[in-house]
Design a protein around this motif. Structure first.
Motif, PDB file in Angstrom:
ATOM      1  N   LEU A   1       0.831  -1.202   0.000  1.00  0.00           N
ATOM      2  CA  LEU A   1       0.000   0.000   0.000  1.00  0.00           C
ATOM      3  C   LEU A   1       0.866   1.253   0.000  1.00  0.00           C
ATOM      4  O   LEU A   1       0.583   2.212  -0.715  1.00  0.00           O
ATOM      5  CB  LEU A   1      -0.936  -0.011   1.208  1.00  0.00           C
ATOM      6  CG  LEU A   1      -1.923  -1.183   1.267  1.00  0.00           C
ATOM      7  CD1 LEU A   1      -2.714  -1.139   2.558  1.00  0.00           C
ATOM      8  CD2 LEU A   1      -2.833  -1.194   0.063  1.00  0.00           C
ATOM      9  N   ASP A   2       1.939   1.227   0.804  1.00  0.00           N
ATOM     10  CA  ASP A   2       2.866   2.364   0.848  1.00  0.00           C
ATOM     11  C   ASP A   2       3.545   2.598  -0.501  1.00  0.00           C
ATOM     12  O   ASP A   2       3.902   3.731  -0.825  1.00  0.00           O
ATOM     13  CB  ASP A   2       3.935   2.137   1.923  1.00  0.00           C
ATOM     14  CG  ASP A   2       3.370   2.187   3.331  1.00  0.00           C
ATOM     15  OD1 ASP A   2       2.228   2.664   3.518  1.00  0.00           O
ATOM     16  OD2 ASP A   2       4.071   1.715   4.254  1.00  0.00           O
ATOM     17  N   ALA A   3       3.704   1.538  -1.272  1.00  0.00           N
ATOM     18  CA  ALA A   3       4.340   1.654  -2.589  1.00  0.00           C
ATOM     19  C   ALA A   3       3.366   2.124  -3.670  1.00  0.00           C
ATOM     20  O   ALA A   3       3.759   2.318  -4.818  1.00  0.00           O
ATOM     21  CB  ALA A   3       4.953   0.308  -2.994  1.00  0.00           C
ATOM     22  N   GLY A   4       2.101   2.297  -3.294  1.00  0.00           N
ATOM     23  CA  GLY A   4       1.135   2.822  -4.257  1.00  0.00           C
ATOM     24  C   GLY A   4       0.143   1.820  -4.807  1.00  0.00           C
ATOM     25  O   GLY A   4      -0.726   2.192  -5.600  1.00  0.00           O
ATOM     26  N   PHE A   5       0.251   0.563  -4.415  1.00  0.00           N
ATOM     27  CA  PHE A   5      -0.743  -0.404  -4.870  1.00  0.00           C
ATOM     28  C   PHE A   5      -2.086  -0.049  -4.242  1.00  0.00           C
ATOM     29  O   PHE A   5      -2.156   0.311  -3.068  1.00  0.00           O
ATOM     30  CB  PHE A   5      -0.343  -1.826  -4.474  1.00  0.00           C
ATOM     31  CG  PHE A   5       0.817  -2.371  -5.255  1.00  0.00           C
ATOM     32  CD1 PHE A   5       0.617  -3.157  -6.373  1.00  0.00           C
ATOM     33  CD2 PHE A   5       2.118  -2.073  -4.875  1.00  0.00           C
ATOM     34  CE1 PHE A   5       1.685  -3.658  -7.094  1.00  0.00           C
ATOM     35  CE2 PHE A   5       3.202  -2.562  -5.583  1.00  0.00           C
ATOM     36  CZ  PHE A   5       2.989  -3.351  -6.711  1.00  0.00           C
TER      37      PHE A   5
END
Length: 79
Positions: free
Chosen positions: A44-48
């Motif tokens: 989630l932090d990576a943008g998924f």
């Protein structure tokens, strides 16, 4: 379909080389909500913005989805 794993027997043979504890190091397994959140959060932090929840095992499908709906999904929505 991967030509190296053409059927269930080939997949079963390949998985015999991967001990369950090694799978658990990479993927969240079991009913520990915190473990799932901890291992999903970096994605989630990576943008998924989508994740797939998969429970393999016919007898465990319904309890898995009930657990995910009541416990896991609310915890993930808080991230």
């Amino acid at each position: 379909m991967n030509a190296d794993l053409p059927g269930p027997s080939s997949f079963e043979a390949a998985t015999s080389f991967v001990p369950p504890d090694k799978v658990g190091e990479q993927l969240p397994c079991g009913p520990n909500v915190e473990e799932h959140v901890e291992k999903i959060k970096p994605f989630l932090d990576a943008g998924f913005d989508e994740i797939a929840l998969v429970q393999i095992g016919a007898d465990h499908q319904k309890p898995f989805f009930e657990w995910a709906e009541k416990e896991l999904l609310p915890a993930l929505r808080e991230l």
